[in-house]
Design a protein around this motif. Sequence first.
Motif, short mmCIF file in Angstrom:
data_model
loop_
_atom_site.label_atom_id
_atom_site.label_comp_id
_atom_site.label_asym_id
_atom_site.label_seq_id
_atom_site.Cartn_x
_atom_site.Cartn_y
_atom_site.Cartn_z
N GLU A 51 0.82 -1.21 0.00
CA GLU A 51 0.00 0.00 0.00
C GLU A 51 0.86 1.26 0.00
O GLU A 51 0.52 2.25 -0.63
CB GLU A 51 -0.92 0.02 1.23
CG GLU A 51 -2.05 -0.96 1.17
CD GLU A 51 -3.08 -0.60 0.11
OE1 GLU A 51 -3.38 0.59 -0.04
OE2 GLU A 51 -3.58 -1.52 -0.54
N ARG A 63 -0.52 -0.72 -10.73
CA ARG A 63 -1.09 -1.66 -9.76
C ARG A 63 -2.12 -2.53 -10.48
O ARG A 63 -3.12 -2.04 -10.95
CB ARG A 63 -1.74 -0.92 -8.60
CG ARG A 63 -0.73 -0.14 -7.78
CD ARG A 63 -1.41 0.63 -6.66
NE ARG A 63 -0.49 1.51 -5.99
CZ ARG A 63 0.24 1.16 -4.94
NH1 ARG A 63 0.14 -0.04 -4.44
NH2 ARG A 63 1.06 2.03 -4.39
N LEU A 65 -4.97 -5.40 -10.53
CA LEU A 65 -5.96 -5.94 -9.61
C LEU A 65 -5.88 -7.45 -9.58
O LEU A 65 -5.65 -8.09 -10.61
CB LEU A 65 -7.37 -5.52 -10.05
CG LEU A 65 -7.65 -4.02 -10.01
CD1 LEU A 65 -9.03 -3.75 -10.55
CD2 LEU A 65 -7.52 -3.50 -8.60
N ASP A 66 -6.10 -7.99 -8.41
CA ASP A 66 -6.14 -9.44 -8.25
C ASP A 66 -7.52 -9.93 -8.69
O ASP A 66 -8.52 -9.56 -8.10
CB ASP A 66 -5.89 -9.79 -6.78
CG ASP A 66 -5.85 -11.29 -6.54
OD1 ASP A 66 -5.95 -12.06 -7.51
OD2 ASP A 66 -5.71 -11.67 -5.37
N ALA A 71 -14.72 -8.20 -5.66
CA ALA A 71 -14.84 -6.79 -6.01
C ALA A 71 -15.73 -6.09 -4.99
O ALA A 71 -16.65 -6.68 -4.44
CB ALA A 71 -15.45 -6.65 -7.40
#
Length: 124
Positions: A51, A63, A65-66, A71
Amino acid sequence: MSPVRRCSRTACGRPAVATLTYVYADSTAVLGPLATYAEPHCYDLCAEHSERLTAPRGWEVVRLLDGSAPARPSGDDLEALANAVREAARPQQRAAEAGGGARRADPMEVARRGHLRVLRSPDS
């Protein structure tokens, strides 16, 4: 050796949740989900360090997203949920009137909220 991969930052023993990779040709730092296995030129970071990640001046941080992470609900999702709750709480009698009244309600039933029923007192 521990089966849990640890943060690569010095003196940090927290479990890793993200992998940092530098693309020197593009002056980019890519932070994504934890890699399947440890790479020699990548850095595993814990949640706190991922972070707070900053890049050198002139570099860009990307960055990713996983995809497996859930979500966060959007405004549309919350509105749809509220509408569904309102519809479920609507008395069945009004719903039957709106739909043509194909099914008659029990004469003892005064109102209905979902699966709950308000019944008329036997004295009245």
